[in-house]
Design a protein around this motif. Structure first.
Motif, mmCIF file in Angstrom:
data_model
loop_
_atom_site.group_PDB
_atom_site.id
_atom_site.type_symbol
_atom_site.label_atom_id
_atom_site.label_comp_id
_atom_site.label_asym_id
_atom_site.label_seq_id
_atom_site.Cartn_x
_atom_site.Cartn_y
_atom_site.Cartn_z
ATOM 1 N N ARG A 42 0.824 -1.218 0.000
ATOM 2 C CA ARG A 42 0.000 0.000 0.000
ATOM 3 C C ARG A 42 0.860 1.271 0.000
ATOM 4 N NH1 ARG A 42 -2.309 0.545 6.252
ATOM 5 N NH2 ARG A 42 -0.296 0.256 7.268
ATOM 6 N N PRO A 122 -6.347 2.159 -0.457
ATOM 7 C CA PRO A 122 -6.535 0.709 -0.466
ATOM 8 C C PRO A 122 -6.999 0.211 0.902
ATOM 9 C CG PRO A 122 -4.197 1.248 -0.409
ATOM 10 C CD PRO A 122 -4.922 2.545 -0.603
ATOM 11 N N ASN A 146 -7.152 -4.124 -8.698
ATOM 12 C CA ASN A 146 -6.974 -4.065 -7.247
ATOM 13 C C ASN A 146 -5.519 -3.903 -6.840
ATOM 14 O OD1 ASN A 146 -9.533 -4.225 -5.678
ATOM 15 N ND2 ASN A 146 -9.892 -5.885 -7.115
ATOM 16 N N ALA A 149 -4.663 -0.357 -7.282
ATOM 17 C CA ALA A 149 -5.247 0.463 -6.215
ATOM 18 C C ALA A 149 -4.504 0.317 -4.891
ATOM 19 C CB ALA A 149 -6.713 0.094 -6.033
ATOM 20 N N ASN A 151 -4.349 -2.677 -3.121
ATOM 21 C CA ASN A 151 -4.797 -3.853 -2.383
ATOM 22 C C ASN A 151 -3.914 -5.046 -2.729
ATOM 23 O OD1 ASN A 151 -7.120 -2.603 -1.192
ATOM 24 N ND2 ASN A 151 -8.179 -2.775 -3.163
ATOM 25 N N VAL A 449 -11.821 0.372 -2.819
ATOM 26 C CA VAL A 449 -11.003 1.356 -2.104
ATOM 27 C C VAL A 449 -11.869 2.081 -1.083
ATOM 28 C CG1 VAL A 449 -9.216 1.734 -3.855
ATOM 29 C CG2 VAL A 449 -11.350 3.037 -3.977
#
Length: 459
Positions: A42, A122, A146, A149, A151, A449
């Motif tokens: 992250r 995230p 994802n 983002a 994750n 998110v």
């Protein structure tokens, strides 16, 4: 219950591999490792994530022949279609790398007493349950958005494509993704339920049948987890009185037999205005009759086998029940002799409510023809379905077709005068029993998110 699982080549019925299922404790360890990876992932920059995605795209193109061959062995897709799938996956990685920084950028807004920041943060581990019909694409579709983002991602793939499930894990690692940022779980349904409810799993996304979607969505809702559901459909393609019949036939055949008809967003019900019905039907049946079914490794083959014996048996039962209910089979409809889970291109006429061909999804190369008197009836029947994923309209009046597509068609996607599969830059998803949430087009990056408001008070 056995703790092993075998994959089978649907063209030859030979056993490919035997896999050992992970125990509940092993799956739990993987979840914890994926969460630990999130704590570092992250913090990476969009540039860093994008560079890894671009490297993954390069590797997919380099390994295209190898991946296509694996898809063919595990689920019977033709080699050409497997290579096209790889090209789409590489394009998704590149699109996401390019668009991610814009889609996920912080926004400034006014706030009483000062200013505000809207930021897309995230959340953690996202769990994906995916089907076998596009073994690489289904995974890339949810996981790449994802990962961009911030994750980290778990995968439970369909058991008949576990070779690809493990291959994707290796691909992402080879592309530079941290070891535990994407992990494949070789698990059964009971262990999957535990994953859904695990406190470190923050969201669940599923592509599959409405039955599976309803079950998984309920399990997730009990523990207040957001889900994205991409489910089945019974897409209607309308052939209006002013359609170019030659073009309509070409794309309707393509839309029905692509991937041996095993596509959620495929042309399935063909709703034809009576003034052009005979012309369309005759040309459509003739074209479907020329489809070459056979060895998916042969370059001349258009349709390989269906992916599993149970899927073929279920499809044949739907055809049989439709005929019992009054439908007429004008082409195909018989299980061929010999090895492999093959099913011919099949056309049903006189399809009416109460028959599986009208009411349900036919996940295989069976087309349902429905005659209507006019455009109004065509649109009514198109929407007379529990599903709402895709659909199509053939008409020379593009302005009128656009108005119908925009204002009348109760689906997430509509094709006008053609047939298109997913595209990286356009949203993908449906309504009604076809599910909810959107992937592609940047929308998938916002599904899991935390859209956080930060209010900065000044003075």
């Amino acid at each position: 219950m056995s703790n092993s699982h075998q994959t089978i080549n649907p063209a030859t019925e030979e056993i490919l591999e035997t896999y050992t299922l992970m125990s509940s404790a092993e799956a739990n360890t993987v979840i914890e490792q994926t969460h630990e990876a999130f704590l570092d992932w992250r913090k990476t920059s969009y540039q860093e994530r994008g560079d890894i995605l671009r490297k993954i795209a390069t590797l997919i193109r380099e390994r295209k022949d190898e991946y296509a061959a694996l898809m063919t062995r595990e689920m019977g897709k033709t080699l050409d279609q497997g290579k096209q799938e790889c090209d789409l996956c590489a394009a998704i990685c590149e699109y996401t790398a390019e668009q991610g920084p814009k889609v996920l950028a912080d926004e400034t807004r006014e706030s009483s007493g000062g200013r505000a920041l809207v930021t897309y943060r995230p959340q953690g581990v996202i769990y994906g349950i995916q089907p076998w019909n596009f073994p690489l694409y289904q995974v890339v579709r949810y996981s790449i958005a994802n990962l961009m983002a911030g994750n980290t991602v778990l995968l439970k793939h369909a058991a008949n494509v576990w070779g690809m499930a493990l291959e994707v894990e290796k691909l992402y690692r080879d592309g530079g993704l941290p070891h535990n940022a994407f992990r494949t779980l070789l698990i059964d349904h009971e262990t999957s339920d535990e994953v859904i409810e695990h406190k470190l799993v923050r969201g669940v996304t599923l592509t599959g049948s409405p039955g599976a979607g309803s079950y998984v969505a309920q399990r997730a809702a009990k523990v207040l987890k957001k889900t994205v559901m991409e489910l089945g459909s019974n897409d209607a393609y309308l052939v209006l009185a002013d359609a170019d019949i030659e073009k309509a036939v070409e794309f309707c055949v393509l839309g029905r037999i692509n991937n041996t008809g095993q596509t959620c967003v495929a042309a399935k019900r063909f709703i034809i205005v009576e003034s052009v019905y005979d012309a369309f039907r005759d040309a459509f049946v003739a074209a479907m009759g020329k489809i070459v079914v056979g060895d998916p490794t042969s370059k001349d083959t258009v349709m390989g086998p269906m992916a599993r014996k149970d899927l073929r048996d279920n499809l044949h039962e739907q055809v049989r029940k439709s005929i019992e209910g009054g439908a007429t089979c004008v082409l195909g409809g018989e299980i061929p002799e010999g090895k492999g889970y093959y099913y011919p291109a099949t056309v049903l006429e006189n399809v009416t409510p109460g028959q599986p061909a009208y009411d349900d999804e036919l996940f295989g190369p069976v087309a349902a023809l429905i005659k209507v008197k006019d455009e109004v009836e065509a649109m009514r029947i198109a929407n007379d379905s529990p599903y709402g994923l895709g659909g199509g309209i053939f008409s020379k009046d593009e302005k009128r077709a656009l108005a119908l597509a925009r204002d009348e068609f109760d689906t997430g996607m509509v094709n006008i005068n053609g047939y298109n599969l997913a595209q990286p830059q356009l949203p993908f998803g449906g309504v009604k029993a076809s599910g909810y949430g959107r992937e592609h087009g940047g929308f998938g990056m916002h599904e899991f998110v935390n859209i956080k408001a930060i209010m900065i008070n000044e003075g």
